[in-house]
Design an enzyme around this catalytic site. Structure first.
Site, PDB file in Angstrom:
ATOM      1  N   HIS A 101      -7.692   7.137   0.344  1.00 36.11           N
ATOM      2  CA  HIS A 101      -6.450   6.369   0.394  1.00 36.11           C
ATOM      3  C   HIS A 101      -6.481   5.257   1.439  1.00 36.11           C
ATOM      4  O   HIS A 101      -5.799   4.246   1.288  1.00 36.11           O
ATOM      5  CB  HIS A 101      -5.297   7.335   0.677  1.00 36.11           C
TER       6      HIS A 101
ATOM      7  N   GLY B 105       4.693   0.236  -2.382  1.00 36.50           N
ATOM      8  CA  GLY B 105       4.908  -0.136  -3.772  1.00 36.50           C
ATOM      9  C   GLY B 105       6.382  -0.148  -4.134  1.00 36.50           C
ATOM     10  O   GLY B 105       6.838  -0.984  -4.931  1.00 36.50           O
TER      11      GLY B 105
ATOM     12  N   HIS C  93       0.849  -1.188   0.000  1.00 34.63           N
ATOM     13  CA  HIS C  93       0.000   0.000   0.000  1.00 34.63           C
ATOM     14  C   HIS C  93       0.889   1.243   0.000  1.00 34.63           C
ATOM     15  O   HIS C  93       1.838   1.334   0.765  1.00 34.63           O
ATOM     16  CB  HIS C  93      -0.894  -0.011   1.239  1.00 34.63           C
ATOM     17  N   SER C  94       0.616   2.177  -0.906  1.00 35.30           N
ATOM     18  CA  SER C  94       1.247   3.500  -0.908  1.00 35.30           C
ATOM     19  C   SER C  94       2.776   3.398  -1.070  1.00 35.30           C
ATOM     20  O   SER C  94       3.249   2.847  -2.071  1.00 35.30           O
ATOM     21  CB  SER C  94       0.848   4.238   0.372  1.00 35.30           C
ATOM     22  N   TYR C  95       3.547   3.893  -0.102  1.00 35.97           N
ATOM     23  CA  TYR C  95       5.014   3.802  -0.168  1.00 35.97           C
ATOM     24  C   TYR C  95       5.480   2.377  -0.430  1.00 35.97           C
ATOM     25  O   TYR C  95       6.487   2.161  -1.126  1.00 35.97           O
ATOM     26  CB  TYR C  95       5.618   4.313   1.150  1.00 35.97           C
TER      27      TYR C  95
END
Length: 222
Positions: free
Chosen positions: A203, A80, A76-78
């Site tokens: 998000h 990746g 999730h988010s960072y």
């Protein structure tokens, strides 16, 4: 039975995934919510240097030491950035990559190079206290902790081996204000090698669409 390794975004630990992990376990699956170095004990930030490679190594070590194969690896988010590095190092252990409103970097990219404006203001401004950790945004969960700044600055190095992973999915969360993820969604939805979808939520998918998230992960299982 499927095996899930769940990597959280900036300032978050494995606790963020625990409700989802519990549901997956109740359905007979194995789930590992990961707390990356420096995101569980804030004192780790001061004890040793922590960068993106550190976080990639955290997950690779888990896969190797637990002897995990056919893994659904979710970021999730960072995260990746993290799962991309992991897939490049040990693609033979991964069946599916699931990027949830996350960075999908190419070789030489960093979080800093893939963002601008609001995000740079947070990263740099949030690290003013010690130059080491980026303070969580006020809107984040009270359990959030400072995120190592070096993880956001370091460029990822990729060989291309991650292309051996059989399945890749991208979940775009369309109601995220100031999202930096639109370029990835627009690029990947035209790529036949990806399964791409958009959800009309913010998000924090675990708060806004937990059932959708669980179904997506179940669908990504080999």
């Amino acid at each position: 039975m499927a095996t899930y390794v769940l990597v959280p975004g900036a300032c978050h630990g494995g606790w963020w995934y625990e409700p989802l992990a519990a549901e997956l376990r109740q359905e007979g699956h194995v789930a590992y919510p990961v707390t990356l170095t420096g995101l569980g004990d804030p004192q780790e930030l001061l004890a040793k240097p922590i960068n993106l490679d550190t976080h990639i190594e955290d997950v690779v070590r888990l896969l190797v030491e637990a002897d995990l194969h056919d893994v659904v690896l979710c970021g999730h988010s960072y995260a990746g950035m993290v799962i991309t590095g992991v897939a490049d190092r040990v693609p033979e252990r991964i069946a599916s990559l699931v990027y949830v409103d996350a960075f999908v970097p190419e070789d030489g990219a960093s979080v800093m190079s893939l963002t601008s404006g609001f995000w740079h203001d947070w990263y740099i401004g949030g690290a003013k206290a010690d130059g080491i950790g980026v303070a969580p945004l006020p809107v984040l969960d009270p359990r959030a902790t400072p995120h190592p700044l070096a993880c956001l600055v370091q460029a990822i190095r990729l060989t291309g081996a991650l292309r051996r992973v059989p399945r890749r999915e991208y979940v775009y969360l369309a109601n995220f204000e100031n999202t930096p993820f639109t370029p990835f969604y627009e690029r990947l939805r035209e790529d036949p090698g990806w399964h791409v979808r958009s959800l009309p939520v913010g998000h924090n998918i675990l708060r806004d669409a937990p059932d959708d998230f669980r179904k997506i992960l179940l669908g990504a299982a080999p």
